[in-house]
Scaffold this motif. Structure first.
Motif, PDB file in Angstrom:
ATOM      1  N   PRO A   1       0.784  -1.241   0.000  1.00 12.78           N
ATOM      2  CA  PRO A   1       0.000   0.000   0.000  1.00 12.78           C
ATOM      3  C   PRO A   1       0.812   1.287   0.000  1.00 12.78           C
ATOM      4  O   PRO A   1       0.299   2.336  -0.399  1.00 12.78           O
ATOM      5  N   ASP A   2       2.073   1.237   0.457  1.00 15.31           N
ATOM      6  CA  ASP A   2       2.831   2.494   0.502  1.00 15.31           C
ATOM      7  C   ASP A   2       3.767   2.681  -0.690  1.00 15.31           C
ATOM      8  O   ASP A   2       4.588   3.593  -0.700  1.00 15.31           O
ATOM      9  N   GLN A   3       3.620   1.855  -1.715  1.00 10.58           N
ATOM     10  CA  GLN A   3       4.442   2.018  -2.922  1.00 10.58           C
ATOM     11  C   GLN A   3       3.802   3.029  -3.872  1.00 10.58           C
ATOM     12  O   GLN A   3       2.600   2.968  -4.149  1.00 10.58           O
ATOM     13  N   LEU A   4       4.610   3.963  -4.363  1.00 16.54           N
ATOM     14  CA  LEU A   4       4.130   4.933  -5.345  1.00 16.54           C
ATOM     15  C   LEU A   4       4.063   4.284  -6.720  1.00 16.54           C
ATOM     16  O   LEU A   4       4.919   3.468  -7.079  1.00 16.54           O
ATOM     17  N   THR A   5       3.053   4.654  -7.491  1.00  8.79           N
ATOM     18  CA  THR A   5       2.987   4.208  -8.884  1.00  8.79           C
ATOM     19  C   THR A   5       4.022   4.976  -9.699  1.00  8.79           C
ATOM     20  O   THR A   5       4.586   5.975  -9.232  1.00  8.79           O
ATOM     21  N   GLU A   6       4.255   4.528 -10.922  1.00  5.86           N
ATOM     22  CA  GLU A   6       5.212   5.233 -11.789  1.00  5.86           C
ATOM     23  C   GLU A   6       4.774   6.664 -12.023  1.00  5.86           C
ATOM     24  O   GLU A   6       5.598   7.591 -12.052  1.00  5.86           O
ATOM     25  N   ALA A   7       3.465   6.861 -12.196  1.00  2.46           N
ATOM     26  CA  ALA A   7       2.951   8.219 -12.425  1.00  2.46           C
ATOM     27  C   ALA A   7       3.151   9.087 -11.184  1.00  2.46           C
ATOM     28  O   ALA A   7       3.491  10.280 -11.287  1.00  2.46           O
ATOM     29  N   GLU A   8       2.942   8.512 -10.006  1.00  8.36           N
ATOM     30  CA  GLU A   8       3.143   9.270  -8.762  1.00  8.36           C
ATOM     31  C   GLU A   8       4.629   9.597  -8.566  1.00  8.36           C
ATOM     32  O   GLU A   8       4.970  10.708  -8.132  1.00  8.36           O
ATOM     33  N   LEU A   9       5.485   8.656  -8.884  1.00  7.46           N
ATOM     34  CA  LEU A   9       6.927   8.913  -8.786  1.00  7.46           C
ATOM     35  C   LEU A   9       7.353  10.052  -9.706  1.00  7.46           C
ATOM     36  O   LEU A   9       8.127  10.938  -9.316  1.00  7.46           O
ATOM     37  N   ALA A  10       6.827  10.035 -10.931  1.00  4.33           N
ATOM     38  CA  ALA A  10       7.172  11.089 -11.899  1.00  4.33           C
ATOM     39  C   ALA A  10       6.659  12.445 -11.423  1.00  4.33           C
ATOM     40  O   ALA A  10       7.350  13.471 -11.552  1.00  4.33           O
ATOM     41  N   LEU A  11       5.455  12.448 -10.866  1.00  2.00           N
ATOM     42  CA  LEU A  11       4.876  13.690 -10.347  1.00  2.00           C
ATOM     43  C   LEU A  11       5.715  14.229  -9.187  1.00  2.00           C
ATOM     44  O   LEU A  11       6.040  15.427  -9.141  1.00  2.00           O
ATOM     45  N   MET A  12       6.088  13.351  -8.252  1.00  3.13           N
ATOM     46  CA  MET A  12       6.867  13.799  -7.101  1.00  3.13           C
ATOM     47  C   MET A  12       8.251  14.295  -7.512  1.00  3.13           C
ATOM     48  O   MET A  12       8.788  15.222  -6.895  1.00  3.13           O
ATOM     49  N   GLU A  13       8.816  13.715  -8.543  1.00  4.86           N
ATOM     50  CA  GLU A  13      10.114  14.195  -9.025  1.00  4.86           C
ATOM     51  C   GLU A  13      10.004  15.642  -9.489  1.00  4.86           C
ATOM     52  O   GLU A  13      10.878  16.474  -9.200  1.00  4.86           O
TER      53      GLU A  13
END
Length: 670
Positions: free
Chosen positions: A373-385
């Motif tokens: 549950p605490d893993q970011l999706t690829e899209a979330e990772l890209a957004l946070m970057e």
């Protein structure tokens, strides 16, 4: 002097250095006379504000009116010789000279006569507020263009028959040369500058209100100020340092109050990618739990309301994931119970909190893998970057955070007053609580706050033998603990129930148990124990802090511990006004004692200029001294005494022949 014993050999190097500034007996003697005179002046006025929360208009107005100090001085000076309306107009002119002048020139029929009368009155006010300072200090605060003229007007009284024509000629010339407006603006700014000697901010410049960046720009130009950091300041400092959980919290709070001005206009943080992501992922989700809190005066249209709610949910879910990862990395924090994404039964839409199962208001989490549950999706990772880069690359944000670092600390002791934002962690017996900040390192009280401050600073330091990449990374993570950790001196609650307030209706889950400090701070012995820990000198010592709004509507008193502790967060933020019943407390400490000022909500600067409205304030005398406090009684006085002692040693060294005067450096007498 000859009977005094000095270890001149021990002090020779210091005296040699001192002699460079005071090369002769005459120079040293003159400086001693000057310092002794300063010691007998009344202490300057100190102004204490807390929890501004981005309400820049109210903040700027309180600075301009010095929490009603200017109004009180105008009333004392002019009494019944001016009508109430005239005194109100004069005060408004002092607060907002440029804007008020424009209105006056449109309305006043005989502007030359108005200039004459007004300049005389302003000079009288300026003379009063400058009376407690040396001429040198006043001169340094004057604008270059009008320095000589203002000095002449301040020190020449028009009631002296021999000087009446001289003063009138100066004012007439100011008017005839077309400089009246510039002069009025200049002297009004001098009055604002001199009425307050030192400004103390007790934390929380940021969040909720529309203009934290404007508050910081205002402070950047202010003559003398300091700040004890608050939890909301720490959140923004963490975001600037690159703590992704802090970045998410900052954005979430801005969206919660539909207030993006500081982020977008102030610091150029680009949220377009977040909006696009939110529409893609939550386009069919009503996101009712995340509808922003907005005032009736500034409602959102339906489309903006929906998009804001979707962005709000998107960043919140990312926040919960990142916080969970960070808590997992730091078992020392003892916050495992806050990894609530792991406690959800995604199939049945329930969650277990404190051993009890609750039905969630909704359970639509398209980006969460129930197995991780605490893993970011690829899209979330890209957004946070992208968001991470926006925060860490914002030059203006970094400049403002550097300003907080230069002027700030976790606590401050000034003139027998101990300042800090929130609390000093205590145990259930009222003793200082040890907090484990690193494995095996447990600190309490003063040492705890000092080490927290050093950890904060280390997050912004790169390189060096004492600050490895691992240490800096841990320091950056630590901002999250300071924001919401149960033993953080900036939070000091059992938990931050952000998740529960969004997803659970049961109020019992929303409860955040405050630390023992907040229930014990009304005890005079506790206040004394804390001040002893910080070596705050007696007598007449106090603790001054903010953080928790004072619920005046419920009868809460901001003065606690038999007058030894004062809480001055009455709620600058409009979000608190219904809860507290007022719009903030400020504290004024002048040469005669303490005055606590309770403020009603501020309408606007425009109202103040056009209609002469001021913040309605009620002043409460907290403590008055039998005699006026002199500079000698302050921290500055302690410094001056040491300087005088050093100069007396220098005099003895000259007169005893231990040191020779530097004749070549004597200035020719005029």
């Amino acid at each position: 002097m000859a009977n005094r014993h000095y270890d001149l050999n021990k002090d020779e190097r210091y005296l040699q250095l001192l002699s460079q500034s005071f090369p002769t007996i005459a120079d040293a003697s003159t400086e001693i006379i000057n310092l002794e005179a300063i010691m007998n002046l009344p202490k300057g006025t100190e102004h204490f504000l807390a929890d501004i929360h981005g309400e820049y208009q109210a903040f700027q107005h309180v600075l301009k009116n010095a929490s009603g100090n200017i109004k009180r001085k105008v009333n004392d000076l002019f009494g019944d010789t001016l009508r109430s309306a005239e005194k109100r107009e004069l005060c408004t002119l002092i607060y907002y000279p440029e804007q008020k002048l424009e209105l006056v020139k449109h309305e006043e029929k005989d502007i030359r006569d108005w200039y004459h009368i007004t300049i005389h009155r302003l000079v009288e006010v300026c003379r009063d507020v400058s009376s407690k300072y040396t001429r040198s200090k006043v001169r340094k605060s004057l604008p270059i263009d009008f320095s000589y003229i203002i000095q002449e007007l301040l020190h020449e009284h028009s009631d002296d028959k021999d000087k009446t024509d001289y003063v009138s000629a100066i004012i007439s010339t100011i008017i005839s040369t077309g400089r009246a407006d510039d002069f009025i603006i200049a002297i009004c700014e001098v009055i604002q500058r001199l009425v307050i000697d030192q400004l103390h901010i007790l934390g929380d410049v940021y969040d909720r209100g529309p203009g934290a960046h404007i508050v910081m720009d205002t402070l950047k130009k202010y003559h003398t100020w300091d700040i004890t950091w608050g939890n909301h300041d720490i959140l923004w400092m963490g975001a600037c340092a690159g703590n992704d959980a802090c970045i998410c919290n900052v954005i979430r709070i801005a969206l919660r109050y539909a207030n993006m001005a500081t982020l977008e206009d102030g610091y150029g943080i680009n949220l377009i990618q977040l909006a696009t992501f939110a529409m893609d992922v939550y386009g069919n989700d009503p996101c009712t739990e995340f509808i922003p809190k907005v005032s009736n005066d500034d409602p959102l249209d339906e489309r903006s309301r929906t998009l804001t709610a979707q962005m709000h949910k998107a960043i919140s879910i990312i926040q919960f994931k990142i916080e969970s990862q960070m808590i997992s990395r730091h078992p020392l924090w003892k916050m495992e119970d806050r990894r609530l994404l792991n406690a959800i039964d995604y199939e049945h839409g329930t969650i277990k909190v404190n051993g009890k199962v609750y039905k969630m208001r909704s359970c639509n989490f398209p980006t969460i893998d129930p197995n991780h549950p605490d893993q970011l999706t690829e899209a979330e990772l890209a957004l946070m970057e992208k968001l991470h880069h926006s925060f860490t690359a914002s030059e203006k944000l970094r400049s403002h955070i550097q300003l907080l670092l230069r002027h700030g600390c976790m606590y401050k002791i000034v003139n027998h007053n101990l300042l800090y934002h929130a609390s000093i962690p205590l145990d259930k017996e009222g003793k200082l609580k040890e907090v484990e900040i690193r494995p095996g390192i447990r600190l309490k009280g003063r040492k705890l706050l000092y080490q927290v401050g050093m950890t904060i600073r280390s997050a912004f330091q790169t390189g060096g033998e004492t600050n490895s990449d691992t240490d800096r990374s841990d320091a950056i993570d630590y901002f999250l603990y300071l924001w919401c950790g149960p033993e953080s001196p900036l939070f000091d609650k059992s938990k931050m129930a952000t998740f529960e307030r969004y997803f659970l209706t049961e109020k019992e889950t929303h409860h955040e148990e405050k630390g023992y400090y907040f229930s014990m701070r009304d005890d005079e012995q506790i206040a004394d124990m804390i001040m002893d820990e910080f070596s705050v000198p007696q007598p007449n010592r106090h603790i001054i802090n903010g953080h928790v709004p004072v619920h005046v509507v419920k009868g809460e008193n901001p003065i606690k511990a038999n007058g030894k502790l004062m809480v001055i967060d009455g709620g600058f933020s409009q979000a608190y006004h219904k809860e507290t019943g007022i719009a903030g407390y400020t504290l004024v400490f002048h040469s005669r004692g303490f005055q606590l000022v309770q403020h009603e909500p501020f309408t606007s600067a425009e109202d103040a200029i056009k209609r002469g409205t001021d913040i309605v304030s009620t002043t409460q005398i907290v403590e008055m001294n039998q005699r006026r406090i002199r500079v000698a009684d302050t921290d500055k006085g302690t410094e001056l005494k040491l300087q005088i002692e050093a100069l007396q040693e220098l005099l003895y060294a000259y007169r005893s022949g231990f040191l020779a005067e530097h004749e070549s450096k004597r200035q020719p007498k005029l």
